[in-house]
Write an enzyme that holds these catalytic residues in place. Structure first.
Site, mmCIF file in Angstrom:
data_model
loop_
_atom_site.group_PDB
_atom_site.id
_atom_site.type_symbol
_atom_site.label_atom_id
_atom_site.label_comp_id
_atom_site.label_asym_id
_atom_site.label_seq_id
_atom_site.Cartn_x
_atom_site.Cartn_y
_atom_site.Cartn_z
ATOM 1 N N THR A 1 4.376 29.659 32.827
ATOM 2 C CA THR A 1 3.749 30.668 33.675
ATOM 3 C C THR A 1 3.783 32.026 32.976
ATOM 4 O O THR A 1 4.676 32.305 32.180
ATOM 5 C CB THR A 1 4.447 30.774 35.041
ATOM 6 O OG1 THR A 1 5.807 31.204 34.864
ATOM 7 C CG2 THR A 1 4.436 29.424 35.747
ATOM 8 N N SER B 1 1.785 33.235 30.634
ATOM 9 C CA SER B 1 1.796 32.957 29.191
ATOM 10 C C SER B 1 0.565 33.454 28.438
ATOM 11 O O SER B 1 0.266 32.991 27.350
ATOM 12 C CB SER B 1 1.969 31.457 28.951
ATOM 13 O OG SER B 1 1.059 30.695 29.718
ATOM 14 N N GLY C 1 2.927 38.172 25.378
ATOM 15 C CA GLY C 1 4.369 38.386 25.350
ATOM 16 C C GLY C 1 5.200 37.152 25.066
ATOM 17 O O GLY C 1 4.797 36.249 24.338
ATOM 18 N N ILE C 2 6.393 37.125 25.678
ATOM 19 C CA ILE C 2 7.321 36.025 25.469
ATOM 20 C C ILE C 2 6.699 34.703 25.912
ATOM 21 O O ILE C 2 6.834 33.673 25.234
ATOM 22 C CB ILE C 2 8.638 36.283 26.232
ATOM 23 C CG1 ILE C 2 9.402 37.455 25.597
ATOM 24 C CG2 ILE C 2 9.520 35.030 26.235
ATOM 25 C CD1 ILE C 2 10.637 37.883 26.370
ATOM 26 N N GLY C 3 5.994 34.713 27.035
ATOM 27 C CA GLY C 3 5.375 33.489 27.531
ATOM 28 C C GLY C 3 4.385 32.896 26.547
ATOM 29 O O GLY C 3 4.342 31.675 26.347
ATOM 30 N N SER D 1 17.233 37.344 32.066
ATOM 31 C CA SER D 1 17.393 38.549 31.253
ATOM 32 C C SER D 1 18.872 38.904 31.178
ATOM 33 O O SER D 1 19.647 38.542 32.077
ATOM 34 C CB SER D 1 16.627 39.714 31.880
ATOM 35 O OG SER D 1 16.982 40.951 31.303
ATOM 36 N N TYR E 1 14.949 44.938 39.582
ATOM 37 C CA TYR E 1 14.667 43.960 38.526
ATOM 38 C C TYR E 1 15.911 43.131 38.211
ATOM 39 O O TYR E 1 15.866 41.904 38.171
ATOM 40 C CB TYR E 1 14.177 44.689 37.272
ATOM 41 C CG TYR E 1 14.042 43.810 36.046
ATOM 42 C CD1 TYR E 1 12.960 42.946 35.912
ATOM 43 C CD2 TYR E 1 14.983 43.854 35.025
ATOM 44 C CE1 TYR E 1 12.834 42.142 34.794
ATOM 45 C CE2 TYR E 1 14.860 43.058 33.900
ATOM 46 C CZ TYR E 1 13.777 42.201 33.788
ATOM 47 O OH TYR E 1 13.654 41.392 32.672
#
Length: 264
Positions: free
Chosen positions: A13, A15, A18-20, A141, A154
């Site tokens: 998800t 994606s 970035g990281i995804g 995180s 967050y």
């Protein structure tokens, strides 16, 4: 070690960038059939095209759906009834003082960062248990452990992900299904890169100087002393999604550069 995910279907998800996006690329490179997800069809199509170019011969397709809503998750599951690997990566962040965070922001952060993973895990985990193989990974995180005073909402959602991940792992006892969390630290994704460039411009610094100063000032305990790359985070996720990671379950795996000062 050669990680081979041929024959496995993976949903990542959030994606399209970035990281995804890096995770999707890593999984595709390992042979998985990867499903890219984002909120808009245009961004999903662009991400699928980029992955197809970056990993020739890979099996990549996309489903546009807003996983921050129940309706969006339902439409995603309707388009993709079963997956072997679920990467709950979709998430948002925003620096904001606690007294300036309204109820609406708390609710929005919880829906995006927490409920997206809850809904999709609830939809896909029963099939994994029935087939006796599956991987669920929550992208949390280091802020789950070190709650940032500038982003308490967050950090709270990232801690919640750890609780959900561990709770779901308890339900896999005696099976070949695993549920784990990965905890990145500061990572140079597209959004963060824009943030750092703005910092550099404000302070009359180079991007490299601004990035280094940010880590020294805001994450002084970092052993890495720099931002991680998205690929460095994706490497951990690809491993934990593999058959080779069968003995790792219910874990919170840190990829935060040593920011968290603990031996466990």
């Amino acid at each position: 070690m050669k990680i081979d995910l041929s024959g496995k279907t993976a949903l990542v998800t959030g994606s399209t960038a970035g990281i995804g996006h890096a995770i999707a690329k890593g999984l595709a490179s390992a042979g998985a059939s990867v499903v890219v997800n984002g909120r808009t069809q245009g961004k999903v199509d662009a991400a699928v095209a980029a992955l197809a170019k970056a990993v020739p011969g890979s099996k990549v397709r996309g489903v546009a759906a807003d996983v921050s809503t129940g309706a969006g998750c339902k439409s995603l599951v309707a388009a993709l009834p079963d997956v072997d690997i679920l990467i709950n990566n979709a998430g948002i962040f925003e620096p904001k003082g606690f007294f300036d965070i309204p109820d609406e922001d708390w609710s929005r952060f919880f829906e995006v960062n927490v409920m997206s993973g809850v809904r999709l895990s609830r939809a896909y985990m029963p099939g994994m248990l029935k087939r006796n193989w599956g991987r669920i990974v929550f992208i949390s995180s280091e802020s789950a452990l070190n709650i940032p005073k500038e982003m308490i909402h967050y950090g709270t959602t990232k801690t919640a992900q750890l609780a959900i991940s561990r709770g779901l792992a308890e339900m896999t006892r005696g099976t070949a299904v695993t549920v784990n969390s990965v905890l990145p630290g500061p990572t140079m994704s597209e959004g963060v890169e824009t943030f750092v460039r703005d910092l550099a411009k404000q302070n009359g610094q180079s991007v490299e100087e601004a990035a280094a100063n940010f880590v020294k000032q805001h994450r002084p305990t970092s052993l890495l002393q720099r931002f991680a790359s998205v690929e460095e985070i994706a490497n951990m996720v690809v491993y934990i999604s593999s058959k080779e990671a069968s003995a790792t379950n219910g874990a919170a795996l840190r990829a935060e550069g040593g920011i968290v000062q603990t031996i466990a």
